[in-house]
Design a protein around this motif. Sequence first.
Motif, PDB file in Angstrom:
ATOM      1  N   LYS B  66       0.854  -1.175   0.000  1.00 11.11           N
ATOM      2  CA  LYS B  66       0.000   0.000   0.000  1.00 11.11           C
ATOM      3  C   LYS B  66       0.896   1.233   0.000  1.00 11.11           C
ATOM      4  O   LYS B  66       1.861   1.306   0.755  1.00 11.11           O
ATOM      5  CB  LYS B  66      -0.851  -0.006   1.270  1.00 11.11           C
ATOM      6  CG  LYS B  66      -2.097   0.804   1.137  1.00 11.11           C
ATOM      7  CD  LYS B  66      -3.303  -0.072   1.359  1.00 11.11           C
ATOM      8  CE  LYS B  66      -4.578   0.658   0.972  1.00 11.11           C
ATOM      9  NZ  LYS B  66      -5.740  -0.172   1.269  1.00 11.11           N
ATOM     10  N   LYS B  85      -9.886   1.530   6.757  1.00 14.30           N
ATOM     11  CA  LYS B  85      -8.495   1.225   6.408  1.00 14.30           C
ATOM     12  C   LYS B  85      -7.992   0.098   7.289  1.00 14.30           C
ATOM     13  O   LYS B  85      -8.300   0.068   8.487  1.00 14.30           O
ATOM     14  CB  LYS B  85      -7.620   2.456   6.638  1.00 14.30           C
ATOM     15  CG  LYS B  85      -7.105   3.094   5.364  1.00 14.30           C
ATOM     16  CD  LYS B  85      -6.169   4.223   5.716  1.00 14.30           C
ATOM     17  CE  LYS B  85      -5.670   4.931   4.476  1.00 14.30           C
ATOM     18  NZ  LYS B  85      -4.908   6.127   4.830  1.00 14.30           N
ATOM     19  N   LEU B 104      -2.251  -4.746   3.501  1.00 15.05           N
ATOM     20  CA  LEU B 104      -3.164  -5.085   2.403  1.00 15.05           C
ATOM     21  C   LEU B 104      -4.228  -6.033   2.953  1.00 15.05           C
ATOM     22  O   LEU B 104      -3.925  -6.935   3.733  1.00 15.05           O
ATOM     23  CB  LEU B 104      -2.404  -5.786   1.277  1.00 15.05           C
ATOM     24  CG  LEU B 104      -1.321  -4.975   0.558  1.00 15.05           C
ATOM     25  CD1 LEU B 104      -0.468  -5.911  -0.281  1.00 15.05           C
ATOM     26  CD2 LEU B 104      -1.956  -3.909  -0.304  1.00 15.05           C
ATOM     27  N   THR B 105      -5.463  -5.823   2.544  1.00 15.30           N
ATOM     28  CA  THR B 105      -6.537  -6.726   2.940  1.00 15.30           C
ATOM     29  C   THR B 105      -6.890  -7.621   1.768  1.00 15.30           C
ATOM     30  O   THR B 105      -6.395  -7.418   0.652  1.00 15.30           O
ATOM     31  CB  THR B 105      -7.787  -5.934   3.351  1.00 15.30           C
ATOM     32  OG1 THR B 105      -8.221  -5.199   2.200  1.00 15.30           O
ATOM     33  CG2 THR B 105      -7.483  -4.967   4.484  1.00 15.30           C
ATOM     34  N   ASP B 108      -8.055  -5.644  -1.060  1.00 18.55           N
ATOM     35  CA  ASP B 108      -6.965  -5.058  -1.849  1.00 18.55           C
ATOM     36  C   ASP B 108      -6.432  -6.063  -2.852  1.00 18.55           C
ATOM     37  O   ASP B 108      -6.158  -5.735  -4.011  1.00 18.55           O
ATOM     38  CB  ASP B 108      -5.821  -4.620  -0.926  1.00 18.55           C
ATOM     39  CG  ASP B 108      -6.177  -3.375  -0.128  1.00 18.55           C
ATOM     40  OD1 ASP B 108      -6.832  -2.477  -0.713  1.00 18.55           O
ATOM     41  OD2 ASP B 108      -5.817  -3.315   1.062  1.00 18.55           O
ATOM     42  N   THR B 111      -8.522  -6.161  -5.820  1.00 17.86           N
ATOM     43  CA  THR B 111      -8.336  -4.976  -6.666  1.00 17.86           C
ATOM     44  C   THR B 111      -7.069  -5.126  -7.511  1.00 17.86           C
ATOM     45  O   THR B 111      -7.052  -4.840  -8.714  1.00 17.86           O
ATOM     46  CB  THR B 111      -8.193  -3.714  -5.789  1.00 17.86           C
ATOM     47  OG1 THR B 111      -9.166  -3.774  -4.754  1.00 17.86           O
ATOM     48  CG2 THR B 111      -8.355  -2.461  -6.621  1.00 17.86           C
ATOM     49  N   SER B 249      -4.641  -9.730   7.158  1.00 16.46           N
ATOM     50  CA  SER B 249      -3.911  -8.619   6.535  1.00 16.46           C
ATOM     51  C   SER B 249      -2.476  -9.033   6.231  1.00 16.46           C
ATOM     52  O   SER B 249      -1.911  -9.893   6.898  1.00 16.46           O
ATOM     53  CB  SER B 249      -3.931  -7.399   7.456  1.00 16.46           C
ATOM     54  OG  SER B 249      -3.221  -7.674   8.637  1.00 16.46           O
ATOM     55  N   GLN B 276      -4.216   3.504  -8.142  1.00 19.68           N
ATOM     56  CA  GLN B 276      -5.162   2.888  -7.210  1.00 19.68           C
ATOM     57  C   GLN B 276      -4.640   2.891  -5.778  1.00 19.68           C
ATOM     58  O   GLN B 276      -5.265   2.346  -4.876  1.00 19.68           O
ATOM     59  CB  GLN B 276      -5.456   1.452  -7.652  1.00 19.68           C
ATOM     60  CG  GLN B 276      -6.050   1.374  -9.055  1.00 19.68           C
ATOM     61  CD  GLN B 276      -6.199  -0.053  -9.512  1.00 19.68           C
ATOM     62  OE1 GLN B 276      -6.970  -0.814  -8.952  1.00 19.68           O
ATOM     63  NE2 GLN B 276      -5.421  -0.431 -10.519  1.00 19.68           N
ATOM     64  N   TYR B 278      -1.391   1.805  -4.769  1.00 19.39           N
ATOM     65  CA  TYR B 278      -0.445   0.753  -4.396  1.00 19.39           C
ATOM     66  C   TYR B 278       0.938   1.082  -4.947  1.00 19.39           C
ATOM     67  O   TYR B 278       1.070   1.627  -6.041  1.00 19.39           O
ATOM     68  CB  TYR B 278      -0.882  -0.606  -4.959  1.00 19.39           C
ATOM     69  CG  TYR B 278      -2.272  -1.004  -4.495  1.00 19.39           C
ATOM     70  CD1 TYR B 278      -2.474  -1.468  -3.191  1.00 19.39           C
ATOM     71  CD2 TYR B 278      -3.359  -0.896  -5.354  1.00 19.39           C
ATOM     72  CE1 TYR B 278      -3.742  -1.800  -2.761  1.00 19.39           C
ATOM     73  CE2 TYR B 278      -4.633  -1.223  -4.936  1.00 19.39           C
ATOM     74  CZ  TYR B 278      -4.834  -1.683  -3.633  1.00 19.39           C
ATOM     75  OH  TYR B 278      -6.077  -2.009  -3.206  1.00 19.39           O
TER      76      TYR B 278
END
Lengths: 240, 433
Positions: B66, B85, B104-105, B108, B111, B249, B276, B278
């Motif tokens: 991220k 977040k 990052l989840t 994410d 995405t 995460s 986005q 990242y």
Amino acid sequence: MTVPVLSAQNIGKSYGSGANRFDALKGVSVDIRAGESIAIVGKSGSGKSTLMHLLALLDDPDSGALLVEGTDAKKLKGKEVNRLRNQDFGFVFQQFFLTANASVLDNVVLPLKIAGVGPKERRARGMKALEQLELADKAKNKAMNLSGGQKQRAVIARALVNNPKVIFADEPTGNLDTTTGAVVEDILFSLNRDKGITLIIVTHDIDLAARCDRQIFIRDGLEDVTRSPEAIEKPAGAHA
Amino acid sequence: MKFVDIITTAIANSFRSKLRTGLTVIAIFIGAFTLTITSGIGTGVTSYINSQVSAIGAADVLTVSKAGDATATADDGPAPYDPDKATAISLGNGSRPGSTIQALTDADLGTIEATSGIVGVDPAVQVTPDYIEYDDSGKFELTVNAAATLTTADLAAGEQLDNESTTDQILLPTTYLDTLGFSTPESAIGETVTIGIADFAGTQQQVPATVVGVQNETILGAGAGLNQPLTDRLHAVELSGTPAGAPQSYATATARFDLDASDAEITAIKADLADQGYAAQTVADQIGSFETVINVIIGVLNAFAVIALIAAGFGIINTLLMSVQERTREIGLMKAMGMNGGRVYALFSTEAVFIGFLGSALGALVAVGVGSLVSNILATTVFENLPGLQVVQFAPSSIAIIIGVVMLIAFLAGTLPARAAARQNPIDALRYE
Ligand SMILES: Nc1ncnc2c1ncn2[C@@H]1O[C@H](COP(=O)(O)OP(=O)(O)O)[C@@H](O)[C@H]1O
Ligand SMILES: [Mg+2]
């Protein structure tokens, strides 16, 4: 009548410019025929060397014309002039101009090297020239280790090595004692006699001049006509 | 005058004044020696880095994290809290102590995977085993090299890790062998070691793993490499007993793209990810900064060497002008005897080029000798722990280029004296007394 090998027509040469301008040669005419020997005689500074340099195409006249076998030298290409100087002319100078550290043979074959002759032929022709001048045993010696007479013989060997038509000699005996000088003179005249090589000798030595077929007297850049060839008494026993 | 005669005459001429030529050669020698050594260091370090990071295994991988909040500078104060977040987590290996990034989840990861050009994404899970043991000969701490699956290892024995394999594989560094009780790298291959790892509740569990390879110590983080199945298994153990609903995460994820992607396409993917939110880096990017530092150092050294060579160039000009002066009569005589100006020019230029060749060839030769010697000594002393690192390595092509460049400089330096010689008037030379 055949065309002269070299023909100078009222040639002049000046050095410097402006206030420093000095007319070394003020208009001299001379024809040089194949096979003859000619002496350019005069006092020091009279312009003898200047005339010889012009005849040998080492320099360009400022006025007048120089004909090489009938062709105006100005019309000759640089390449042709170089070929003439390399193959048709041989030079003998008072100061020898030998490369001190190089061997006698290397010095003698320099014109052949310049001409692009291969090493084998260079060696063979160089040795032949040295043999003619009885210097073959000194071929490998360094030039600086030769005596004055030997040096001048090496220089003549160098002038001969390319079988020239004309040999230019500027004070060839000037740096030699009388005996050695006489030997060198004999060699030059025998080349003229036996091989028909045209000889142009610059000298202030009247005796040497007298041995030539013809003399041209130079004084202050002009031909001294008051001293006709007949005015010189030939020394007894000299070549007539 | 023939070409060979020009060369042999020029060489002979350069030896006529040995002291003068010698001093000029020394000046060139110094420049060429320095250039050869610095280029050798460049070659050595670059080839070591390349052996460490073989591009093959890593060319299609992006490390994605991220991006930090660009707006959150010290002046602005802290950014407002955003409950959506993911919490910031501390990064393990390789980051500044105490530094944190946004985690990052799973959302994410989705995405990232949806980004055009990305063909797959794996969360980089960081496992922290407690110990490694072989044959009941004692338990030792185990450091995991997180970059292991990103790079192709420099192997001492065995094979690379296989992420598609169903077996749990481990790649041991050479430094672990003695401690664990292996006499040679080969003897470790195929053996089973035991890894101890604590679950969420803190209870230690044991996981067996097969040694598939032994790896030379690397500059990209020390430690053992684990293949994906083993990492997954250890991660599963760590998570066992986690309260339901706790969000997953990850610090980073590895995204794969098409191996055939062009540089422009990779740049586009990175820009797309950046838009986005990242940050994405290829392995080459990560290594790039390291190489940049080395290139700058080498560049500075090269600049000094070039300055030395330019100074040497003036030495050549001086040497040759003096010999033109000394050989005035000889040049005049050669011209009187029908040598044209071009050949006289060639004669002096060749002499300059020969002096340049002599200095640079000697400089390069001595540099290769000294460099190889020093490099070998360093490899067994200072760099003993970095097997395969030869700091100074010589590529024949770069040595040829150095000699060529020096000869070119020499030629350029020779033009001035050569022109003076070529223009000389035979008459002036022959009158000169
Ligand atoms: N390069 C030159 N610059 C100026 N004067 C020169 C140059 N060469 C020759 N001279 C002058 O020209 C005159 C004739 O010289 P030169 O032909 O060598 O005479 P010689 O050979 O009869 O002794 C001399 O006064 C000499 O000083
Ligand atoms: Mg004179």
